[in-house]
Design an enzyme around this catalytic site. Structure first.
Site, short mmCIF file in Angstrom:
data_model
loop_
_atom_site.label_atom_id
_atom_site.label_comp_id
_atom_site.label_asym_id
_atom_site.label_seq_id
_atom_site.Cartn_x
_atom_site.Cartn_y
_atom_site.Cartn_z
N ASP A 90 -14.38 7.42 8.56
CA ASP A 90 -14.73 8.03 7.27
C ASP A 90 -15.90 8.99 7.40
O ASP A 90 -16.67 8.93 8.35
CB ASP A 90 -15.07 6.95 6.24
N GLU A 91 -16.02 9.87 6.43
CA GLU A 91 -17.20 10.73 6.21
C GLU A 91 -17.65 11.47 7.47
O GLU A 91 -18.82 11.42 7.86
CB GLU A 91 -18.36 9.89 5.66
N VAL A 92 -16.74 12.15 8.11
CA VAL A 92 -17.10 12.91 9.31
C VAL A 92 -17.54 14.31 8.89
O VAL A 92 -16.80 15.06 8.27
CB VAL A 92 -15.90 13.00 10.28
#
Length: 498
Positions: free
Chosen positions: A291-293
């Site tokens: 997530d959230e790269v």
């Protein structure tokens, strides 16, 4: 004397059927939390004498003496059922018979909540008939031990409380950007350089084994999460060349971004680390994050951009993340582990095995309901966490919001609905450590526990649930769990730990 005629637990479908026929002679409990599928309690009550009470295996039970989980559960629940009884004798005439039981203690929790104590100290149980099984097979709690280190005893206390609410998965978000407390045998520098402190703020191999064993004795699986390629700043401190060097123009800025997906050494390192993790954590599932790269560092790095061109990705960095995640999922698949990933992996159209579980964490009800529809339509199993981020706090009774979640309220066929395997309460650690973990978690998490266990139609009324949850909160206090109050009121046995 009384006799519980049968209790049955079939595994792995997590179906529990309990029949309590208390064949013996007007106060009663307010109920059981989470509410059983079928629950009939009468005014007929029977005294229980702790000196004449013991647990026994039924003749037809699949489990017999020597089943460590049940043997330990019998001892543990004796003291929970009779909290004022000291000597702990287990032998005499009253029997709690478990038939067809496979080493799981959910039925004991139900029974323990049916026993109550009158003002003069005597114990009673009312004639009760229960049929019970969980609505969803996956009922999880996430703890974040990277943003603040949680001592092992705080984790064990949480496992106790989880068992009381019939949660069965401890999702251990063990590492993240701020710190890497997991002490790896293969890469000891990860914690030596990445933990807040290399000696006091780590989880040794012994600590991890202790948590797994303690959870197992309470019917709880331990699901480890090693999130990448983002959320890995702490990894880079102990593993050089793992993270992507960020550039300012044509020169390195001295800062680092996500894991570098362009280097073969990255995948060699990950294969070795996950081989160790797979041996340390016995569960068949492993959480890989995803997530959230943040793509800005990858965009700035000339070597990454050149790799993108070589692979034919152009300037679409979601394809680069997809390439990375597909490689990591293949590594864990080769280790006979099933992957769980955050929803971002699906949203970026990554090619992942059909047995991968997607974990929804984003958005309001309209958003996560649409995501549930999309993911299940694609044939993937899914976990719902978005409505249960209970690290978010507000004044008032926010547990009511968690209670009224409808996990299957989305557009889809019955076959799609079956792909929702459960849900999870998340306690992220930006503002949570051992000082406030327990009261922030309980009893608010118990609202989600009932939603994941009980029949939705029978538990749709929040006002009717309130007195039961209030009573359950008092039970938690007496069991040493520092659960915060729901509203104005009192418990007969107030918290004594301060």
């Amino acid at each position: 004397m009384f006799e519980v005629m049968s209790g049955r637990y079939t595994f792995p479908k997590y179906n529990l059927v309990l029949f309590f026929f208390l064949q013996l002679g007007l106060q009663s409990v307010k109920g059981v939390w989470p509410l059983p599928q079928s629950f009939t309690i009468s005014s007929e009550r029977y005294p229980l004498n702790p000196q004449a009470f013991y647990f026994a295996y039924g003749k037809q039970s699949a489990a017999q003496e020597g089943c460590s989980v049940l043997d330990e559960a019998f001892k543990r629940y004796f003291s929970l059922i009779f909290p004022d009884y000291i000597s702990g004798r287990f032998y005499s005439e009253a029997i709690f018979i478990l038939l067809y039981t496979l080493c799981l203690s959910t039925g004991l929790e139900t029974f323990s909540q049916l026993v109550y104590q009158e003002d003069f100290g005597s114990y009673f149980v009312n004639k009760t008939e229960i049929e019970d099984f969980p609505r969803f097979q996956f009922r999880g709690i996430l703890l974040d031990t990277s943003r603040h280190y949680l001592p092992v005893r705080a984790i064990l206390k949480t496992l106790d409380a989880m068992a009381f609410s019939k949660f069965n998965v401890f999702h251990w978000h063990i590492v993240d950007d701020p710190s890497f407390p997991y002490q790896s045998r293969t890469f000891p520098d990860l914690s030596a350089k990445g933990a807040f402190h290399p000696m006091t703020h780590i989880y040794t191999q012994s600590d991890v084994r202790r948590v797994i064993s303690y959870a197992r004795m309470r019917g709880i699986r331990v699901l480890p999460e090693f999130d990448s390629p983002g959320h890995t700043q702490s990894w880079g401190k102990g593993q050089s060349d793992l993270l992507t060097p960020c550039y300012r123009g044509s020169t390195p800025s001295g800062t680092f971004g996500p894991v570098n997906p362009a280097l073969p050494s990255t995948y060699k390192f990950m294969a070795t680390l996950f081989k160790e993790v797979s041996s340390v954590f016995p569960d068949s599932y492993i959480h890989l994050g995803g997530d959230e790269v943040n793509f800005s560092c990858w965009k700035s790095n000339p070597d990454v951009r050149a790799f993108m061109q070589k692979m034919g990705f152009g300037t679409d960095f979601t394809k680069l993340e997809a390439y990375y995640m597909e490689n990591i999922v293949n590594i864990t698949t080769a280790l006979n582990k099933t992957s769980i990933v955050w929803q971002d992996v699906f949203d970026y159209h990554e090619r992942i095995p059909k047995d991968t579980v997607l974990h929804i964490w984003k958005g309001d009800p309209a958003s996560y309901e649409a995501e549930l529809s999309r993911i299940t339509k694609a044939g993937y199993r899914v976990l719902l966490a978005a409505p249960w981020y209970i690290n978010h706090i507000s004044y008032g009774q926010d547990w009511r919001n968690y209670y009224t979640v409808q996990p299957l309220n989305f557009s889809g066929t019955e076959e799609q609905k079956k792909l929702v395997i459960g849900g999870e309460v998340c306690m992220w650690g930006e503002y949570v450590d051992a000082t406030n973990l327990t009261p922030r978690l309980w009893p608010r998490a118990s609202a989600a526990a009932e939603r994941l266990w009980s029949d939705e139609k029978q538990t749709s009324n929040v006002d009717k649930a309130f007195p039961r949850l209030q009573d359950f909160r008092c039970k938690l206090l007496r069991r040493g769990i520092q659960a915060e109050p729901l509203f104005v009121g009192h418990c007969k046995h107030e918290y004594q730990g301060v």
